[in-house]
Design an enzyme around this catalytic site. Structure first.
Site, PDB file in Angstrom:
ATOM      1  N   SER A  12      21.211  22.279  35.850  1.00  0.00           N
ATOM      2  CA  SER A  12      22.003  21.057  35.721  1.00  0.00           C
ATOM      3  C   SER A  12      22.155  20.412  37.097  1.00  0.00           C
ATOM      4  O   SER A  12      22.741  20.994  38.015  1.00  0.00           O
ATOM      5  CB  SER A  12      23.389  21.377  35.160  1.00  0.00           C
ATOM      6  OG  SER A  12      24.231  20.247  35.269  1.00  0.00           O
ATOM      7  N   HIS A  37      18.457  19.353  33.223  1.00  0.00           N
ATOM      8  CA  HIS A  37      19.640  18.937  32.475  1.00  0.00           C
ATOM      9  C   HIS A  37      20.402  17.903  33.290  1.00  0.00           C
ATOM     10  O   HIS A  37      20.752  18.135  34.449  1.00  0.00           O
ATOM     11  CB  HIS A  37      20.536  20.141  32.193  1.00  0.00           C
ATOM     12  CG  HIS A  37      21.693  19.847  31.284  1.00  0.00           C
ATOM     13  ND1 HIS A  37      21.584  19.839  29.918  1.00  0.00           N
ATOM     14  CD2 HIS A  37      22.980  19.538  31.557  1.00  0.00           C
ATOM     15  CE1 HIS A  37      22.749  19.549  29.376  1.00  0.00           C
ATOM     16  NE2 HIS A  37      23.626  19.348  30.361  1.00  0.00           N
ATOM     17  N   ASP A  39      23.735  15.492  33.319  1.00  0.00           N
ATOM     18  CA  ASP A  39      25.042  15.171  32.750  1.00  0.00           C
ATOM     19  C   ASP A  39      25.422  13.741  33.091  1.00  0.00           C
ATOM     20  O   ASP A  39      25.480  13.364  34.265  1.00  0.00           O
ATOM     21  CB  ASP A  39      26.105  16.124  33.299  1.00  0.00           C
ATOM     22  CG  ASP A  39      25.950  17.536  32.760  1.00  0.00           C
ATOM     23  OD1 ASP A  39      25.863  17.689  31.533  1.00  0.00           O
ATOM     24  OD2 ASP A  39      25.914  18.484  33.571  1.00  0.00           O
ATOM     25  N   MET A  41      28.449  11.087  32.759  1.00  0.00           N
ATOM     26  CA  MET A  41      29.893  11.029  32.516  1.00  0.00           C
ATOM     27  C   MET A  41      30.421   9.638  32.830  1.00  0.00           C
ATOM     28  O   MET A  41      29.983   9.006  33.792  1.00  0.00           O
ATOM     29  CB  MET A  41      30.606  12.066  33.388  1.00  0.00           C
ATOM     30  CG  MET A  41      30.068  13.469  33.251  1.00  0.00           C
ATOM     31  SD  MET A  41      30.954  14.614  34.319  1.00  0.00           S
ATOM     32  CE  MET A  41      29.959  16.096  34.123  1.00  0.00           C
ATOM     33  N   HIS A  70      22.541  14.626  28.668  1.00  0.00           N
ATOM     34  CA  HIS A  70      23.764  15.015  27.973  1.00  0.00           C
ATOM     35  C   HIS A  70      24.807  13.911  28.178  1.00  0.00           C
ATOM     36  O   HIS A  70      25.359  13.771  29.264  1.00  0.00           O
ATOM     37  CB  HIS A  70      24.233  16.357  28.554  1.00  0.00           C
ATOM     38  CG  HIS A  70      25.521  16.860  28.009  1.00  0.00           C
ATOM     39  ND1 HIS A  70      26.208  17.879  28.611  1.00  0.00           N
ATOM     40  CD2 HIS A  70      26.260  16.483  26.932  1.00  0.00           C
ATOM     41  CE1 HIS A  70      27.310  18.119  27.929  1.00  0.00           C
ATOM     42  NE2 HIS A  70      27.372  17.280  26.910  1.00  0.00           N
ATOM     43  N   MET A  72      28.158  12.511  28.008  1.00  0.00           N
ATOM     44  CA  MET A  72      29.593  12.769  27.891  1.00  0.00           C
ATOM     45  C   MET A  72      30.300  11.431  28.069  1.00  0.00           C
ATOM     46  O   MET A  72      31.018  11.207  29.038  1.00  0.00           O
ATOM     47  CB  MET A  72      30.037  13.795  28.931  1.00  0.00           C
ATOM     48  CG  MET A  72      29.552  15.187  28.620  1.00  0.00           C
ATOM     49  SD  MET A  72      30.103  16.412  29.822  1.00  0.00           S
ATOM     50  CE  MET A  72      28.648  16.472  30.866  1.00  0.00           C
ATOM     51  N   MET A 155      29.415  23.765  24.221  1.00  0.00           N
ATOM     52  CA  MET A 155      30.035  23.780  25.540  1.00  0.00           C
ATOM     53  C   MET A 155      30.830  25.076  25.706  1.00  0.00           C
ATOM     54  O   MET A 155      31.665  25.422  24.869  1.00  0.00           O
ATOM     55  CB  MET A 155      30.960  22.580  25.710  1.00  0.00           C
ATOM     56  CG  MET A 155      30.255  21.243  25.745  1.00  0.00           C
ATOM     57  SD  MET A 155      29.059  21.093  27.098  1.00  0.00           S
ATOM     58  CE  MET A 155      30.145  21.240  28.533  1.00  0.00           C
ATOM     59  N   GLY A 160      33.127  18.030  32.109  1.00  0.00           N
ATOM     60  CA  GLY A 160      33.607  17.124  33.144  1.00  0.00           C
ATOM     61  C   GLY A 160      33.346  17.562  34.561  1.00  0.00           C
ATOM     62  O   GLY A 160      33.182  16.732  35.450  1.00  0.00           O
ATOM     63  N   PHE A 161      33.284  18.879  34.797  1.00  0.00           N
ATOM     64  CA  PHE A 161      33.088  19.377  36.155  1.00  0.00           C
ATOM     65  C   PHE A 161      32.199  20.613  36.153  1.00  0.00           C
ATOM     66  O   PHE A 161      32.236  21.415  35.221  1.00  0.00           O
ATOM     67  CB  PHE A 161      34.432  19.732  36.811  1.00  0.00           C
ATOM     68  CG  PHE A 161      35.354  18.557  36.986  1.00  0.00           C
ATOM     69  CD1 PHE A 161      35.227  17.718  38.089  1.00  0.00           C
ATOM     70  CD2 PHE A 161      36.316  18.269  36.040  1.00  0.00           C
ATOM     71  CE1 PHE A 161      36.055  16.628  38.241  1.00  0.00           C
ATOM     72  CE2 PHE A 161      37.154  17.174  36.179  1.00  0.00           C
ATOM     73  CZ  PHE A 161      37.025  16.347  37.288  1.00  0.00           C
ATOM     74  N   GLY A 162      31.411  20.775  37.212  1.00  0.00           N
ATOM     75  CA  GLY A 162      30.596  21.966  37.372  1.00  0.00           C
ATOM     76  C   GLY A 162      31.402  23.092  37.996  1.00  0.00           C
ATOM     77  O   GLY A 162      32.509  22.897  38.484  1.00  0.00           O
ATOM     78  N   GLY A 163      30.834  24.282  37.984  1.00  0.00           N
ATOM     79  CA  GLY A 163      31.443  25.418  38.663  1.00  0.00           C
ATOM     80  C   GLY A 163      32.590  26.083  37.937  1.00  0.00           C
ATOM     81  O   GLY A 163      33.308  26.895  38.528  1.00  0.00           O
ATOM     82  N   ASP A 191      26.152  25.354  27.766  1.00  0.00           N
ATOM     83  CA  ASP A 191      26.376  24.696  29.050  1.00  0.00           C
ATOM     84  C   ASP A 191      27.767  25.050  29.551  1.00  0.00           C
ATOM     85  O   ASP A 191      28.759  24.743  28.898  1.00  0.00           O
ATOM     86  CB  ASP A 191      26.254  23.174  28.857  1.00  0.00           C
ATOM     87  CG  ASP A 191      26.412  22.394  30.152  1.00  0.00           C
ATOM     88  OD1 ASP A 191      26.588  23.014  31.220  1.00  0.00           O
ATOM     89  OD2 ASP A 191      26.372  21.153  30.094  1.00  0.00           O
ATOM     90  N   GLY A 193      29.301  27.767  32.988  1.00  0.00           N
ATOM     91  CA  GLY A 193      29.578  29.127  33.447  1.00  0.00           C
ATOM     92  C   GLY A 193      28.487  30.128  33.154  1.00  0.00           C
ATOM     93  O   GLY A 193      28.725  31.343  33.153  1.00  0.00           O
ATOM     94  N   GLY A 213      24.162  25.281  36.433  1.00  0.00           N
ATOM     95  CA  GLY A 213      24.210  24.382  37.581  1.00  0.00           C
ATOM     96  C   GLY A 213      24.509  25.107  38.867  1.00  0.00           C
ATOM     97  O   GLY A 213      23.615  25.370  39.673  1.00  0.00           O
TER      98      GLY A 213
END
Length: 231
Positions: A12, A37, A39, A41, A70, A72, A155, A160-163, A191, A193, A213
């Site tokens: 990602s 991938h 994202d 947003m 993707h 969102m 999901m 909304g956020f990576g990590g 998608d 974690g 990601g």
């Protein structure tokens, strides 16, 4: 075009260095990635803003890997043609962002003929359509429509956020989804974690596409990180 007997790793780019996205994409491609991938947003459906069709169109020149886009975003129907024209190979929408999900999926399918691959630079002959389910949403929300899709994106974090950390409770949803899709062509994507510790269980429970990601882009050895997800 997506096979249920194959495992795909999809880095990602949300976790990539945005100052050199083209280089980052070429790097993970050389390290063994199968899909990119992306994202998208809008700052409304999720509390973040990323990139749009014009950036994707520019990135399309950097690789021949499929683009898994993707969305969102709210009211995705308004933008499907733009993303199709930008070179998207897969377009996935969230089931709660559109009033008439069946119509939205039809619009994605129709975009294949409106914008042929020769015009857009995409890899797949036909644009694939996907539907995404957030952690708090039940599978019954898409049960009647999933047969119309190529991909079910579950999901495993809040979008909304990576990590973010993998939500362990979503594993049961993945198991149920695998049973639901047993006799369908639809593949399962996850998608959020995803890492070496949970990838094996995800694959065992029927996942075909592993989106990762931070785990890949922050790795000292990205090739090893991608390989580790396949088990």
């Amino acid at each position: 075009m997506l096979k249920k007997n194959k495992i795909y790793v999809a880095p990602s780019i949300l976790s990539a260095d945005f100052s050199k996205l083209g280089e980052e994409i070429r790097d993970v491609e050389s390290c063994g990635a199968d899909i990119i991938h992306i994202d998208v947003m809008d700052g409304h459906f999720v509390p973040n803003i990323t990139i749009g069709p014009s950036v994707i169109k520019s990135l399309r020149k950097t690789t021949r890997l499929p683009f898994d886009v993707h969305l969102m975003i709210e009211e995705p129907d308004r933008y499907i043609d733009d993303f199709a024209l930008s070179g998207s190979d897969i377009i996935t929408v969230h089931e709660e962002t559109t009033r008439h999900l069946h119509r939205t999926l039809q619009k994605i399918r129709e975009a294949s003929s409106k914008f042929p691959m020769e015009k857009t630079g995409r890899v797949f002959k036909d644009i694939l359509c996907g539907v995404s389910v957030n952690p708090h949403r039940p599978l019954c929300a898409i049960e009647e429509i999933v047969k119309e899709t190529d991909l079910l994106l579950i999901m495993t974090v809040n979008p909304g956020f990576g990590g973010q950390k993998f939500i362990e409770e979503t594993m049961d949803k993945i198991k149920k989804a695998n049973n639901m899709l047993k006799n369908l062509k639809t593949v399962i994507e996850v998608d959020g974690g995803v890492n070496r510790e949970n990838a094996g269980r995800l694959i065992q429970n029927g996942v075909n596409i592993l989106v990762a990601g931070n785990y890949i882009f922050s790795a000292k050895n990205r090739k090893s990180a991608i390989k580790s997800l396949r088990g």
